[in-house]
Design a protein around this motif. Structure first.
Motif, mmCIF file in Angstrom:
data_model
loop_
_atom_site.group_PDB
_atom_site.id
_atom_site.type_symbol
_atom_site.label_atom_id
_atom_site.label_comp_id
_atom_site.label_asym_id
_atom_site.label_seq_id
_atom_site.Cartn_x
_atom_site.Cartn_y
_atom_site.Cartn_z
ATOM 1 N N ASP A 173 0.843 -1.201 0.037
ATOM 2 C CA ASP A 173 -0.032 -0.093 -0.116
ATOM 3 C C ASP A 173 1.015 1.022 0.026
ATOM 4 N N VAL A 174 0.184 2.331 -0.412
ATOM 5 C CA VAL A 174 1.061 3.774 -0.333
ATOM 6 C C VAL A 174 0.233 4.674 0.469
ATOM 7 N N ALA A 175 1.081 5.764 1.236
ATOM 8 C CA ALA A 175 0.510 6.654 1.950
ATOM 9 C C ALA A 175 0.258 7.808 0.682
ATOM 10 N N LEU A 176 -0.759 8.251 0.685
ATOM 11 C CA LEU A 176 -1.250 9.240 -0.231
ATOM 12 C C LEU A 176 -0.917 10.610 0.074
ATOM 13 N N THR A 182 -4.345 16.084 4.873
ATOM 14 C CA THR A 182 -5.439 16.344 5.682
ATOM 15 C C THR A 182 -4.984 16.372 7.286
ATOM 16 N N LEU A 183 -4.019 15.311 7.413
ATOM 17 C CA LEU A 183 -3.399 15.547 8.978
ATOM 18 C C LEU A 183 -3.090 16.960 9.144
ATOM 19 N N ARG A 184 -2.414 17.588 8.339
ATOM 20 C CA ARG A 184 -1.904 18.934 8.566
ATOM 21 C C ARG A 184 -2.901 19.993 8.841
ATOM 22 N N ARG A 202 -7.844 23.260 1.219
ATOM 23 C CA ARG A 202 -7.873 23.431 -0.122
ATOM 24 C C ARG A 202 -6.975 22.644 -0.977
ATOM 25 N N VAL A 203 -5.873 22.574 -0.620
ATOM 26 C CA VAL A 203 -4.804 21.471 -1.382
ATOM 27 C C VAL A 203 -5.264 20.072 -1.334
ATOM 28 N N ALA A 204 -5.430 19.759 0.214
ATOM 29 C CA ALA A 204 -5.890 18.489 0.452
ATOM 30 C C ALA A 204 -7.113 17.979 -0.292
ATOM 31 N N LEU A 205 -8.109 18.812 -0.306
ATOM 32 C CA LEU A 205 -9.157 18.488 -1.446
ATOM 33 C C LEU A 205 -9.015 18.090 -2.829
ATOM 34 N N GLU A 206 -8.079 19.074 -3.307
ATOM 35 C CA GLU A 206 -7.846 18.751 -4.717
ATOM 36 C C GLU A 206 -6.962 17.629 -4.735
ATOM 37 N N ALA A 207 -6.010 17.295 -3.707
ATOM 38 C CA ALA A 207 -5.162 16.079 -3.857
ATOM 39 C C ALA A 207 -6.127 14.641 -3.778
ATOM 40 N N ALA A 208 -7.206 14.889 -2.844
ATOM 41 C CA ALA A 208 -7.872 13.733 -2.379
ATOM 42 C C ALA A 208 -8.955 13.301 -3.776
#
Length: 275
Positions: A173-176, A182-184, A202-208
């Motif tokens: 598995d990989v850590a996304l 999101t943790l930050r 905002r960046v976490a949302l786009e990455a997800a």
């Protein structure tokens, strides 16, 4: 080691009035180590390393937070200690200490200065005494608080944590990127840094939205992604506002809701097990 140098630090409120005095002291300095270099192509100094080296003493940071406002005479102090909410006092002290650590990380441009949780402490005491006494860890009277009893229930958004941990170590598995982001955002939000949280989420949302597309076959993932897409507008507005100044209460709620939805989507990714 916490980060800031040993000493006394006065923390003031917005009006410049002193609120707390933080005293930092390091005890148990480590033994001196020999200088040397081991490795390919390098020079080796000193003798052969022991297979099981003796453990040297470990430095320990002692943080004492003193309220700037006196409690009164000894009877007043005793009455305060009898009725004080110990957990609330510890939570306040941790919050203040984390403000100092956050400031130290910023001014030193050192990402390795980290914030702490109460349960990480070796010992915690809430007590009363004169300024000089408590500044050196001495008390007229004090109550001991077991750090283990303060351990809070962590958000277990990632299901099957041990299975996932093993999968990450085994390369199955990989850590996304969105997980770390999101943790930050969660940390900033919990610490009251709402502007930073808005920009981070905002960046976490786009990455997800990009990374989680590969798991749309999982139960609930399609619904979770649809929820996240609905947050693009509100979070974009909150992030733009964060660039200008403080957020409105409704925007803080938008950030809180989006962080929770991100955490739910990440949990949905592993709800069916590690593939």
């Amino acid at each position: 080691m916490l980060g800031p140098a040993d000493g006394r630090y006065v923390l003031r409120g917005h009006a410049g009035e002193p609120e707390h005095v933080l005293v930092l002291e390091t005890i148990g300095a480590p033994a001196k180590k020999r200088r040397g270099m081991f490795g390919r192509g390098g020079r080796r100094d000193g003798g052969r390393a022991e297979p099981s080296p003796a453990i040297s003493s470990v430095p320990v940071s002692v943080a004492t937070l003193v309220g700037a406002q006196p409690l009164g005479d000894l009877d007043d102090a005793a009455a305060w200690l009898t009725g004080v909410d110990l957990e609330a006092e510890v939570a306040t002290a941790v919050d203040v200490l984390n403000r100092v650590l956050h400031a130290q990380r910023v001014v030193r441009a050192d990402p390795f200065v980290r914030e702490i949780a109460a349960e990480q402490a070796l010992a915690i005491r809430v007590g009363t005494g004169s300024g000089d006494e408590v500044a050196h860890g001495h008390w007229e009277d004090a109550k001991y608080v077991d750090p283990r009893a303060l351990e809070v229930e962590r958000r277990l958004h990632a299901l099957r944590p041990q299975e996932r941990f093993a999968a990450l170590l085994a390369g199955r598995d990989v850590a996304l990127a969105c997980e770390e982001l999101t943790l930050r955002a969660r940390l900033d939000l919990d610490r009251g840094r709402t502007r930073e949280a808005a920009l981070q989420v905002r960046v976490a949302l786009e990455a997800a939205l990009s990374e989680l597309q590969a798991w749309t076959h999982h139960k609930e993932m399609a619904r979770r992604l649809a929820e996240l897409r609905e947050e693009r507008g509100p979070i974009g507005a909150a992030a733009n506002r964060a660039l200008e100044g403080g957020l409105e209460p409704a925007q803080i709620e938008d950030v809180q809701r989006t962080v929770e939805r991100l955490e739910a989507a990440l949990a949905a990714r592993v709800a069916g097990g590690i593939e």
